[in-house]
Design an enzyme around this catalytic site. Structure first.
Site: not given
Length: 86
Positions: A14-16, A18
């Site tokens: 769950l980075h950038a 997403p």
């Protein structure tokens, strides 16, 4: 309150992008949404909050929603997570 566990399978976790997509979806609902990971909870409608959790591929998060559309919110967020490219 509705709570569900979901495993993160995409490579970036769950980075950038997403995280941004997650927050956009969460903001569509009136319910309060929290994301829990490793004992930390954060506002599911905050990109910075989601990013600070450091959720990576293979991690399991818990999505909490409380409000009039809580079931729909959790279902939509899980569907979104499952749609992210692996």
């Amino acid at each position: 309150m509705t709570e569900k566990l979901v495993k993160i399978t995409n490579k970036t976790g769950l980075h950038a992008r997403p995280a941004t997509d997650f927050v956009k979806e969460a903001k569509k609902y009136k319910s309060n949404i929290l994301v829990e990971f490793n004992g930390k909870k954060t506002d599911g409608k905050s990109v910075l909050g989601i990013l600070t959790l450091g959720v990576s591929q293979g991690s399991t998060i818990k999505i909490h929603a409380d409000g009039e559309d809580e079931r729909e919110a959790v279902r939509a967020l899980i569907d979104l997570i499952n749609s992210f490219e692996n």
